[in-house]
Design an enzyme around this catalytic site. Structure first.
Site, short mmCIF file in Angstrom:
data_model
loop_
_atom_site.label_atom_id
_atom_site.label_comp_id
_atom_site.label_asym_id
_atom_site.label_seq_id
_atom_site.Cartn_x
_atom_site.Cartn_y
_atom_site.Cartn_z
N ALA A 111 16.22 67.80 142.82
CA ALA A 111 17.56 67.80 142.83
C ALA A 111 17.96 68.84 143.87
O ALA A 111 19.14 69.73 143.55
CB ALA A 111 18.06 68.27 141.25
N MET B 299 18.98 69.38 148.16
CA MET B 299 20.21 68.89 148.80
C MET B 299 20.40 67.31 148.97
O MET B 299 21.41 67.05 148.52
CB MET B 299 19.84 69.53 150.38
CG MET B 299 20.06 71.10 150.28
SD MET B 299 21.46 71.89 149.84
CE MET B 299 22.60 71.50 151.08
N ASP C 118 14.42 67.93 138.16
CA ASP C 118 13.83 69.13 139.05
C ASP C 118 13.03 70.12 138.45
O ASP C 118 12.86 70.18 137.02
CB ASP C 118 14.88 69.86 139.78
CG ASP C 118 14.25 70.57 141.19
OD1 ASP C 118 14.71 69.86 142.29
OD2 ASP C 118 13.62 71.32 141.11
N ARG D 34 8.88 71.41 155.60
CA ARG D 34 7.86 72.26 156.48
C ARG D 34 8.64 73.52 157.04
O ARG D 34 9.44 73.52 157.47
CB ARG D 34 7.43 71.35 157.61
CG ARG D 34 6.69 71.94 158.70
CD ARG D 34 5.96 70.76 159.42
NE ARG D 34 4.96 71.38 160.36
CZ ARG D 34 4.28 70.59 161.12
NH1 ARG D 34 4.25 69.27 160.99
NH2 ARG D 34 3.61 71.16 162.07
N HIS E 100 7.78 57.23 160.45
CA HIS E 100 8.92 58.38 160.60
C HIS E 100 8.68 59.56 161.18
O HIS E 100 8.41 60.70 160.85
CB HIS E 100 9.38 58.65 158.96
CG HIS E 100 10.66 59.31 159.01
ND1 HIS E 100 11.81 58.98 159.64
CD2 HIS E 100 11.15 60.49 158.28
CE1 HIS E 100 12.80 60.10 159.48
NE2 HIS E 100 12.57 60.90 158.52
N ASN F 115 2.78 68.65 149.36
CA ASN F 115 3.55 67.60 148.92
C ASN F 115 2.65 66.55 148.19
O ASN F 115 3.29 65.88 147.29
CB ASN F 115 4.44 67.30 150.17
CG ASN F 115 5.69 68.00 150.23
OD1 ASN F 115 5.80 69.09 149.12
ND2 ASN F 115 6.37 67.77 151.27
N1 APR Z 1 8.92 68.45 140.69
C1 APR Z 1 10.17 68.30 140.83
N2 APR Z 1 10.83 68.74 141.83
C2 APR Z 1 10.32 69.62 142.71
C3 APR Z 1 8.87 69.78 142.65
C4 APR Z 1 7.99 69.11 141.70
N3 APR Z 1 7.04 69.17 141.69
N4 APR Z 1 8.46 70.59 143.91
C5 APR Z 1 9.63 70.90 144.33
N5 APR Z 1 10.60 70.09 143.76
C6 APR Z 1 12.08 70.30 144.23
C7 APR Z 1 12.63 71.59 144.46
O1 APR Z 1 12.91 72.54 143.48
C8 APR Z 1 13.97 71.41 145.29
O2 APR Z 1 15.17 71.44 144.47
O3 APR Z 1 12.44 69.59 145.21
C9 APR Z 1 13.57 70.02 145.84
C10 APR Z 1 13.58 69.75 147.19
O4 APR Z 1 15.02 70.08 147.48
P1 APR Z 1 15.34 70.49 148.96
O5 APR Z 1 14.54 71.62 149.14
O6 APR Z 1 16.73 70.92 149.03
O7 APR Z 1 15.11 69.44 150.07
P2 APR Z 1 15.88 68.34 150.46
O8 APR Z 1 16.68 68.71 151.52
O9 APR Z 1 16.59 67.51 149.59
O10 APR Z 1 14.71 67.21 151.19
C11 APR Z 1 13.62 66.70 150.12
O11 APR Z 1 13.19 64.82 151.73
O12 APR Z 1 13.84 64.28 153.95
C12 APR Z 1 12.95 64.92 152.99
O13 APR Z 1 11.58 66.63 154.27
C13 APR Z 1 12.57 66.44 153.26
O14 APR Z 1 10.54 66.35 151.94
C14 APR Z 1 11.93 66.83 152.12
C15 APR Z 1 12.49 65.94 150.93
#
Ligand code: APR
Length: 320
Positions: free
Chosen positions: A11, A13, A34, A83, A176, A96
């Site tokens: 949840a 960005m 999340d 990253r 990608h 990841n």
């Molecule tokens: N289970 C659920 N949520 C998780 C877990 C998990 N095990 N680990 C991390 N998260 C959540 C984080 O708490 C965070 O809110 O995943 C979310 C990722 O959100 P952002 O860091 O804001 O990343 P975002 O810009 O949304 O991109 C997400 O998409 O384009 C790709 O490279 C980018 O891998 C990244 C993904």
């Protein structure tokens, strides 16, 4: 008929933007999941309050337990970490990959009939691992990258030629990454293939070459500008287009990372190709004709993807 249920796993960005777009479009009820506590609940409540202004009848709920995604029709996965400076590719894959294991098991247990769209990077390897960990049918697990890369390609072409974005069809294939393959001969501006558009003086060969290069590096361009994160509006819109095609059985042909079993001469991997998305998931892979140059570029891109998949197998023996 009951409204569709859309589970957003992650949840952050992109996840928050997905929830906003899905609610605006009334695509279905939304669960924002999340590991962070409070944040998905806060975003869900904020957007739910916005539906009173928009006038859409959908519900939004934040969650920290997989039970809440039960029966989801669509799961869109952005969970993971980006990253960071100093982090190697394998460090990122290691982190990841563990997230994909948890997410895959959660989906398997609670939403085994869902259409799953993975966005987490490195995309082609993460969607491959997510399919393995979830055990869902391969035609129901896809990766979102090609719609985004092609959207960037199309936007740059529209900006340069002055032709409406509605009359531009752009395609990128492959993984990608920087060696994705923008398909110049198959992309069109006002119905003209790009080589014909150059001949017609709509843009110069140099301008087209620069657009191809900019498309390949499109993600990095946004990261350099934002400084604190990566793109989220266009990635979210791209995944919504894929979800919509599935939920509404639109049968759109969209470039997606899909499981290949013989198409393009490839098997046992996920890579970006045009795919027809309908109520059964990936219903067909469209095979573009490729000349020698395109074949060579595609091969290089596929080799990068194979390298990422091998790195996953080296990290987690259960995937080997
Ligand atoms: N289970 C659920 N949520 C998780 C877990 C998990 N095990 N680990 C991390 N998260 C959540 C984080 O708490 C965070 O809110 O995943 C979310 C990722 O959100 P952002 O860091 O804001 O990343 P975002 O810009 O949304 O991109 C997400 O998409 O384009 C790709 O490279 C980018 O891998 C990244 C993904």
């Amino acid at each position: 008929m009951a409204r569709a249920k859309i589970a957003l796993i992650g949840a952050g960005m992109i996840g928050g933007t997905l929830a906003h777009v899905a609610a605006r479009e009334a695509l279905g009820d939304v669960i924002l999941f999340d590991i962070a506590e409070g944040m998905p609940q806060g975003k869900a409540l904020d957007i739910a309050e916005a539906t009173a202004v928009i006038g859409t009848d959908v519900s939004l709920k934040g969650a920290n337990a997989y039970e809440d995604i039960a029966g989801a029709d669509v799961c869109i996965v952005t969970a993971g970490v980006p990253r960071k400076p100093g982090m190697s590719r394998d460090d990122l894959i290691g982190i990841n990959l563990k997230v994909m294991k948890a997410v895959g098991e959660g989906i398997k247990a609670h939403a085994p009939n869902a259409f799953v769209i993975c966005i987490t990077n490195p995309l082609d390897a993460m969607v491959w691992a997510l399919q393995k960990f979830s055990g869902l049918p391969k035609e129901k697990v896809v990766g979102m990258a090609g719609v985004l890369d092609s959207a960037r390609f199309a936007y740059f072409l529209a900006e340069k030629t002055g032709v409406s974005i509605q009359d531009i069809h752009a395609w990128t294939l492959g993984g990608h990454g920087d060696d994705m393959v923008p398909m110049v001969r198959h992309s069109t501006v006002g119905g003209l293939s790009l080589p014909d558009a150059v001949s017609a003086g709509m843009l110069s060969q140099g301008e087209l070459d620069a657009i191809v290069e900019r498309t390949r590096k499109g993600g990095g361009e946004i990261v350099a500008l934002l400084k604190t994160g990566s793109a989220f509006y266009a990635p979210a819109e791209s995944a919504i287009a894929m979800a919509r095609s599935y939920l509404l059985d639109q049968k759109r042909v969209l470039p997606c990372a899909v499981w290949l079993s013989g198409e393009y001469g490839l098997s046992d991997l996920y890579v970006g190709v045009p795919a027809l998305i309908g109520a059964n998931g990936v219903e067909k892979v469209i095979e573009f004709s490729t000349n020698d140059d395109e074949k060579a570029m595609f091969k290089k891109s596929v080799e990068s993807v194979q390298g990422l998949i091998q790195a996953c197998k080296d990290i987690d023996a259960s995937l080997a």
